[in-house]
Design an enzyme around this catalytic site. Structure first.
Site, PDB file in Angstrom:
ATOM      1  N   ASN A 122       3.748   6.748  -2.174  1.00 47.97           N
ATOM      2  CA  ASN A 122       5.130   6.838  -1.721  1.00 47.97           C
ATOM      3  C   ASN A 122       5.120   7.396  -0.296  1.00 47.97           C
ATOM      4  O   ASN A 122       4.476   8.409  -0.022  1.00 47.97           O
ATOM      5  CB  ASN A 122       5.955   7.723  -2.649  1.00 47.97           C
ATOM      6  CG  ASN A 122       7.435   7.615  -2.364  1.00 47.97           C
ATOM      7  OD1 ASN A 122       7.884   7.884  -1.260  1.00 47.97           O
ATOM      8  ND2 ASN A 122       8.193   7.216  -3.373  1.00 47.97           N
ATOM      9  N   ALA A 123       5.831   6.757   0.600  1.00 49.43           N
ATOM     10  CA  ALA A 123       5.800   7.124   2.020  1.00 49.43           C
ATOM     11  C   ALA A 123       6.782   8.239   2.384  1.00 49.43           C
ATOM     12  O   ALA A 123       6.885   8.601   3.556  1.00 49.43           O
ATOM     13  CB  ALA A 123       6.097   5.889   2.871  1.00 49.43           C
TER      14      ALA A 123
END
Length: 172
Positions: free
Chosen positions: A40-41
């Protein structure tokens, strides 16, 4: 099907920007951390907004840096039935008390929605936000949404305006 519940909000009286996701995915629930999936960024994106490398820090330090920057976290869904982690699989969602939280934050200037599901559900609750609070839709930080990172980062950079303490009471 088992109900999955989100986390408590991470906010304080100095929160100027509240970022709302939909409901934590399975990796986040297992880790008991917002945005706990390693791909997840979120931590890279929000770190870019505040010009800090958050991704490599221990989780409690990440949260402390967000609070210091005036950023809060929560989700639009308090609990739901969902096999797996995809928003499309959410069934029977129970809404979080977004209006109550937003109205309790005296310094709040903006509410940002991390992804389409958060925006759709959150905007339904906050259709008439409190005076001076702007609603901002963001591309999802999830690895399930394959938009290139640089495009996501460009959109997320707009959050910096909500954190600018030199501004008057107007949200950006």
């Amino acid at each position: 099907m088992t109900r999955k519940a989100g986390f408590d909000p991470v906010v304080d009286a100095k929160t100027r920007l509240l970022i709302l996701g939909s409901l934590p995915g399975d990796a986040s629930l297992r880790a008991a951390q917002y945005y706990g999936h390693p791909r997840n960024a979120f931590w890279r994106l929000i770190g870019g907004v505040i010009d800090q490398d958050l991704a490599g820090l221990p989780y409690d330090d990440r949260l402390a840096r967000l609070r210091a920057a005036g950023i809060g976290l929560w989700d639009v869904i308090a609990s739901a039935e969902r096999p797996g982690s995809l928003d499309a699989a959410i069934r029977r969602p129970e809404a979080a008390d977004l209006r109550g939280l937003v109205e309790s934050l005296p310094a709040l200037r903006a509410v940002a929605f991390n992804g389409g599901t958060a925006a759709r559900l959150g905007r339904a609750v906050l259709a008439a936000p409190p005076a001076g609070v702007t609603l901002i839709d963001l591309p999802s930080s999830s690895p399930a949404h394959a938009r290139p990172f640089d495009q996501k980062a460009e959109a997320w950079a707009a959050l910096a305006g909500a954190l600018d303490q030199r501004r008057t009471g107007q949200a950006g």
